[in-house]
Design a protein around this motif. Structure first.
Motif, short mmCIF file in Angstrom:
data_model
loop_
_atom_site.label_atom_id
_atom_site.label_comp_id
_atom_site.label_asym_id
_atom_site.label_seq_id
_atom_site.Cartn_x
_atom_site.Cartn_y
_atom_site.Cartn_z
N ILE A 167 0.84 -1.20 0.00
CA ILE A 167 0.00 0.00 0.00
C ILE A 167 0.87 1.25 0.00
N ARG A 168 1.91 1.24 0.84
CA ARG A 168 2.76 2.44 0.99
C ARG A 168 3.32 2.89 -0.36
N GLU A 169 3.73 1.92 -1.18
CA GLU A 169 4.32 2.29 -2.47
C GLU A 169 3.29 2.92 -3.41
N GLN A 170 2.03 2.62 -3.21
CA GLN A 170 1.01 3.22 -4.07
C GLN A 170 0.59 4.61 -3.60
N ILE A 171 0.60 4.83 -2.28
CA ILE A 171 0.04 6.11 -1.80
C ILE A 171 1.11 7.09 -1.29
N ALA A 172 2.28 6.58 -0.94
CA ALA A 172 3.29 7.47 -0.33
C ALA A 172 4.68 7.06 -0.79
N LYS A 173 4.80 6.90 -2.10
CA LYS A 173 6.06 6.46 -2.70
C LYS A 173 7.16 7.47 -2.36
N ASP A 174 8.36 7.04 -2.27
CA ASP A 174 9.56 7.90 -2.13
C ASP A 174 9.85 8.37 -0.71
N LYS A 175 8.81 8.62 0.09
CA LYS A 175 9.18 9.12 1.42
C LYS A 175 9.62 7.95 2.30
N CYS A 176 9.99 8.22 3.55
CA CYS A 176 10.62 7.18 4.37
C CYS A 176 9.78 5.90 4.39
N THR A 177 10.45 4.78 4.43
CA THR A 177 9.76 3.49 4.45
C THR A 177 9.28 3.20 5.88
N ALA A 178 8.52 2.11 6.00
CA ALA A 178 8.04 1.71 7.33
C ALA A 178 9.22 1.47 8.27
N ASP A 179 10.22 0.76 7.79
CA ASP A 179 11.36 0.45 8.67
C ASP A 179 12.08 1.72 9.10
N GLN A 180 12.20 2.65 8.17
CA GLN A 180 12.86 3.92 8.53
C GLN A 180 12.02 4.71 9.53
N TRP A 181 10.71 4.71 9.32
CA TRP A 181 9.81 5.40 10.27
C TRP A 181 9.99 4.81 11.66
#
Ligand code: V47
Ligand code: SF4
Length: 395
Positions: free
Chosen positions: A197-211
């Motif tokens: 889901i993250r790649e579809q709605i919030a591509k490019d910004k920090c990933t889950a692991d980085q968050w």
């Protein structure tokens, strides 16, 4: 309508799995990932409400927390392009944008001199000029000017971006922020963690692991933060459980999260306007399941400006014990996305009345949940005694 948990366990119409989950809640036993998905897929609001309200009242009784805060949104321009966001992409609609200078932001803080606010919440778009030295200076200036004001600022989205630019790691970066005066991290930028889901709605910004890694570094410094989940768009129920599972695991490790804040997706003026919004029933189910699943989070917050005052009142029977702050009209990210409250200001008196109307106990807190004032027996000048609408407990 809430009923008692014991009464629920005697209900012959419950499925075996519903009974097993209810028994776990009664025994204070953690529910599993599969249980979480089962709750979303098979359980109706009254059942979820009984479980969530049981946990809520066991932890907090009728206490319902709020704080007095104000927001600074440095800019509504952003180098990222999250599909759900009503903030414009860099340069695309620059004429409609604002970019505050350091002095602009400091002047907003000074506007609140002599007002009994306890927190400034700073969050907005990501732009290159807002870098590590900029935020260090901003935090220091606010701290020096008003040491009693708690600075809750930025999310891992900004931190990841500015630390990368400064070529420093998360641990070094968070320590610099702490030394400059940062006191806690708000819950934003989490969206939905699962990459599908993250790649579809919030591509490019920090990933889950980085968050999660940035919150972990912050917790290691002995500091507190919040977590959000943007729900009710293209995600499936199991993505929500996956999101909460990742938070539950980090919380087991650090204990640094204070509050979980489900954020209802609003579909106005963004690239996902074709996606229908969730119903109020679904919003309440979601609060309740969050309360049941996140057994190691102290607080579940409903962000009233986003969901309307009425839904915020209802949510207090479905696991929620916090309804955020008396914020003024400086919060644009939600009103631009179609939030219920176009001018989201509420005075302390209004917030207190809203909580008392549904039979709960209003408690003003500071950011770290120290009690500032308990308003249960407080009478405001010209107060009309609120009618009492608390739902009865049925067996
Ligand atoms: O991360 C953006 C969300 C968040 C939309 O920690 C949207 O106390 C719904 O995190 N529909 C930022 N939501 C705000 C935030 C927050 C708010 C209140 C309290 C706290 C706290 C944190 O706003 C973003 C994003 O998930 N958002 N656009 C939208 N269309
Ligand atoms: Fe930028 Fe945050 Fe909006 Fe994404 S949600 S475009 S990171 S302001």
């Amino acid at each position: 309508m809430p009923g008692s948990l014991q009464g629920l366990l005697n209900n012959p119409r419950l499925s075996a799995q519903q009974k097993a989950i209810a028994a776990k809640v009664l025994e204070n036993e953690r529910i599993t990932f599969e249980d979480g998905v089962y709750l979303y897929e098979n359980c109706e609001l009254p059942y979820l409400g009984i479980l969530a309200n049981y946990i809520r009242e066991k932890r907090h009784g009728d206490k319902t927390y709020f704080n007095r805060n104000f927001h600074i949104e440095p800019t509504n321009l952003c180098v990222y392009d999250c599909k759900f966001c009503s903030y414009s992409r860099l340069l695309k609609q620059r004429s409609e944008g604002w970019e505050y200078t350091m002095d602009d932001m400091f002047n907003i803080v000074k506007k609140y001199d002599n007002q009994p606010v306890t927190e400034v919440h700073i969050v907005g778009g990501v732009l290159p000029q807002y870098d590590v030295p900029f935020y260090q200076e901003l935090f220091q200036r606010i701290r020096n000017h008003r040491p009693d004001l708690h600075i809750k600022a930025l999310t891992p989205v900004e931190y990841h971006y500015i630390f990368k630019k400064a070529k420093i790691n998360y641990a070094e970066g968070m320590k610099l922020m702490l030394d400059a005066g940062l006191q806690s991290i708000p819950g934003g930028g989490a969206e939905i963690f699962h990459p599908e889901i993250r790649e579809q709605i919030a591509k490019d910004k920090c990933t889950a692991d980085q968050w999660l890694a940035i919150h972990e570094e912050w917790h290691k410094l002995g500091q507190k933060s919040n977590a959000t989940m943007l729900y009710g768009h293209i995600e499936k129920f199991w993505h929500r459980v996956d999101h909460m599972e990742r938070l539950r695991q980090l919380q087991d490790k650090t204990g640094g999260f204070q509050t979980f804040i489900p954020l209802k997706f609003r579909n106005q003026d963004n690239q996902m306007s074709n996606v229908p919004e969730s119903t109020v029933i679904e919003d309440l189910r979601n609060y309740a399941i969050a309360r049941i699943y996140l057994d190691n989070f102290d607080h579940i917050k409903a962000y009233w400006a986003m969901i309307s005052r009425n839904t915020a009142q209802l949510s207090l029977n479905f696991g929620v014990d916090d309804i955020d702050g008396t914020l003024d009209d400086t919060t644009k990210i939600y009103s631009m996305a179609g939030a219920e409250e176009k001018h989201p200001g509420m005075s302390t008196k209004e917030l207190v009345e809203l909580i008392k109307q549904v039979g709960r106990e209003p408690v003003e807190r500071d950011t770290l949940y120290n009690v500032v004032t308990n308003y249960q027996d407080y009478v405001f000048e010209d107060e009309i005694k609120p009618q009492f609408y608390k739902l009865p407990v049925l067996n």
